[in-house]
Design an enzyme around this catalytic site. Sequence first.
Site, PDB file in Angstrom:
ATOM      1  N   LYS A  21     -51.455  -4.791  20.224  1.00  0.00           N
ATOM      2  CA  LYS A  21     -49.924  -4.227  20.651  1.00  0.00           C
ATOM      3  C   LYS A  21     -49.581  -4.970  21.741  1.00  0.00           C
ATOM      4  CE  LYS A  21     -49.977   0.051  18.395  1.00  0.00           C
ATOM      5  NZ  LYS A  21     -48.870   0.363  17.471  1.00  0.00           N
ATOM      6  N   LYS A  80     -48.038   4.603   5.937  1.00  0.00           N
ATOM      7  CA  LYS A  80     -48.881   5.485   6.436  1.00  0.00           C
ATOM      8  C   LYS A  80     -48.665   6.737   5.582  1.00  0.00           C
ATOM      9  CE  LYS A  80     -48.902   4.283  11.543  1.00  0.00           C
ATOM     10  NZ  LYS A  80     -47.923   3.055  11.379  1.00  0.00           N
TER      11      LYS A  80
END
Length: 356
Positions: free
Chosen positions: A112, A240
């Site tokens: 991240k 997803k």
Amino acid sequence: MTSVPGPESIDDLLDRVHVVALPMRVRFRGITEREVVLVEGPSGWGEFGAFPEYDDDEAANWLASAIEMAWQGPPPALRTRVAVNATIPAIAAGEVPAILDRFPGCTTVKIKVAESGQELVDDVARVAAVLQARPGVRVRVDANGGWGVNEAAAAVRVLDQAVRAADPSRAPGTGPVSLDGPGLEYVEQPCATVDELVELRGRLAADGVRVDVAADESIRRAEDPLRVVRAGGADRAVVKVAPLGGPRRLLAVAAELGVPVTVSSALDSAVGVSAGVAAAAALPGCGDDDAVPAAGLGTGGFFVDDVVEPGAFALENGSLPARLVAPGPARLEGLRAGGARRDWWMGRIRRCHGLL
């Protein structure tokens, strides 16, 4: 016309749900406890875990995914195991080795970056810490739309060079970083909008920076999940299961996108992760080895406790098994959320079910 299997009524659905709260080891997405709803159906278990800030229209897709897994089960699998990437939150570089230890055998790491309140130097340090702890791993970075075009173009170049500089095949002091060595595998959602992604891809190409751009939010939170690729804003797609409405819908979208696809999770319990593994296991393979890109499904290590017993659905040599997962009764009871939180989720299920 054949009807899609599902609960007989909203009351039938509500009778099958379990609301749980999973304590987390580290803050992720700004939370330290993850609430999800598990649904027990005739074909297995599904998970409804749309984040609280999502409105009902968006959350309804997540409920559709839970119902699909609980009443239809997974799609036919093409492989028995799925490789996953390690995920490193926007933590201090010194904390990286401990997080990596929770991802045994993973040869791809997603890091991240672009966290609010941090600087590019923090991102570079995090990348360097990953490569020091695990030399030679494949590196992806995820900005969650946190950069503008100019900022992204500069950051991607710097991060790509940081990865190339850490290439274990280069002997120290052998001169400048080679542009032919392995750099970033891709940068995920560097900018927020489709137009920005299109512009960024042009900038990177003009600057000679050969890093793929992957779209995430521009697919899973878009009314038209195909638009970003058709507009030329992405080389890859991160998809997803829950936001797209279930594994079968994910497979249909992936087929239409026509670019390499990474299946990822949305901070799911083992039940939700198993739905992602089912989708990744059903994807057509790439190349002679029938492999698919390492999935972003190794998020179970972020929880202090999960809904399955330790070791029941665990990483082995960097991969997860493609099989049905059922929560343990003792775990359901020990992690159960009651009172006002259960009431909130029950009301949300009623509203979302009315939109399906």
